[in-house]
Design an enzyme around this catalytic site. Structure first.
Site, PDB file in Angstrom:
ATOM      1  CD  GLU A  76      -1.583  -2.456   1.447  1.00  0.00           C
ATOM      2  OE1 GLU A  76      -0.468  -2.620   2.001  1.00  0.00           O
ATOM      3  OE2 GLU A  76      -2.331  -3.409   1.126  1.00  0.00           O
ATOM      4  CG  PHE A 101      -5.054  -3.076   3.848  1.00  0.00           C
ATOM      5  CD1 PHE A 101      -4.997  -3.619   5.127  1.00  0.00           C
ATOM      6  CD2 PHE A 101      -5.454  -3.899   2.814  1.00  0.00           C
ATOM      7  CE1 PHE A 101      -5.309  -4.943   5.365  1.00  0.00           C
ATOM      8  CE2 PHE A 101      -5.769  -5.233   3.037  1.00  0.00           C
ATOM      9  CZ  PHE A 101      -5.705  -5.758   4.306  1.00  0.00           C
ATOM     10  NE  ARG A 184     -16.349  -5.533  -4.140  1.00  0.00           N
ATOM     11  CZ  ARG A 184     -16.784  -6.591  -4.791  1.00  0.00           C
ATOM     12  NH1 ARG A 184     -17.803  -7.277  -4.321  1.00  0.00           N
ATOM     13  NH2 ARG A 184     -16.227  -6.986  -5.915  1.00  0.00           N
TER      14      ARG A 184
END
Length: 331
Positions: A76, A101, A184
């Site tokens: 990340e 993250f 999502r």
């Protein structure tokens, strides 16, 4: 000769479970489709992810614009460092990973590489709040609290597919960095029934009501609208104010709606520490409005793992629990 029946293969459905109700109208991967469409109009838009293209709907963009898609692997810090470099070169990056993250693992890179130089990098965080049953390692219950203190960063918490589809081009056009709490997969379509248009930085009154006013963000606006319908059966008239932009907060609209005798309730898919509730409370104090606000949100705790409907009911996010809360407050 004995035979055994193979156990069913475990899938990641618990990780990416939909919060949509059975039979509810949904749209598939609205973020991915909106980003691909925006990129057709703006050649500067690029997409990056950290090994989570499928689980942040970035794979839709990748299929449409493979030459503008960058898979950075499970790193990340590299993801956001690369996005910063692309923005410095004049591109408009959308960089996706899970919210936990981005907020916990890559905070310093987002802060110093992106926010401090005020670059147009759009951080896209999947599984915000309580949208996964996998427990504290993946439940981003404090992401807005972490990011609200970062200068220059705009924070958007969309309700549904309409919000996401309309937000993406506006985020691309905004000059500084943004953080989008991504919904999502099969995302409910709710706001099309309320003559609603997303405007970055603006809250909208979706329905009026004489007894109670809800100020909500994210998927909790869907729940607020559902709870308002259920409360009507109890002869309780509920207004709903949707605040998809958490920072900067639309203080004028929200304070005007809350500076009334009605019961005031905030609803958020986030810890009651550092999110919408405390943003609203701060706005009221700054404007000199003295009144009580009831928070509906996640507790200041590490949450359990399990099925989403069970967890939402356990932690007070279900429409039934919202109704119970309001009726108890009204006495």
């Amino acid at each position: 000769m004995s035979t055994t029946t193979a156990a069913p293969k475990l899938k990641t459905s618990a990780m990416i479970a939909s919060f949509a109700d059975p039979g509810q109208k949904t749209a598939p991967a609205p973020f991915g489709h909106a980003l691909a469409k925006a990129a057709e109009q703006d050649e500067r838009i690029v997409g990056l992810t950290a090994d989570l293209g499928k689980y942040t709907d970035m794979h839709i963009f990748a299929q449409a614009h493979p030459d503008r898609y960058f898979q950075m692997g499970m790193s990340e810090q590299l993801l956001f460092g690369a996005a910063a470099g692309m923005a410095e070169a004049g591109l408009t990056p959308f960089a996706s990973t899970y919210s936990v993250f981005a907020a916990r693992r890559a905070y310093d890179f987002i802060c110093l590489d992106i926010a401090e130089p005020n670059l147009n990098v759009n951080v896209v965080g999947g599984l915000p709040g309580l949208t996964t049953g996998y427990g504290p390692s993946h439940q981003a219950t404090e992401d807005m609290a972490i990011f609200r203190g970062m200068p220059n960063l705009t924070i958007v918490d969309p309700c549904d597919s309409i919000d996401i589809e309309q937000a993406v081009p506006q985020l691309a056009a905004s000059e500084g960095p943004t953080y989008l709490r991504l919904l999502r997969g099969k995302v409910p379509t709710v706001l099309d029934e309320y003559d609603y248009t997303f405007e970055l930085g603006k809250a909208k009154v979706l329905r009026g009501g004489a007894d109670v006013v809800f100020v909500s963000s994210g998927l909790m606006t869907m729940r607020a609208l559902q709870a308002a319908e259920l409360l009507a059966a109890h002869k309780v008239d509920v207004a709903v104010v949707h605040a998809p932009t958490i920072k900067p907060l639309d203080v004028d609209t929200i304070v005007a709606e809350l500076d009334t005798p009605r019961l005031a309730v905030t609803l958020e898919n986030h810890s009651v520490v550092g999110g919408l509730f405390e943003s609203v409370a701060s706005a009221l104090v700054r404007r000199g409005v003295s009144r009580r606000v009831v928070p509906v949100g996640l507790p200041d705790a590490f949450l359990d793992a399990g099925a989403l409907p069970t967890l939402h009911d356990r932690y007070g996010l279900s429409k039934e629990k919202i109704v119970e809360t309001v009726l108890a407050e009204l006495g």
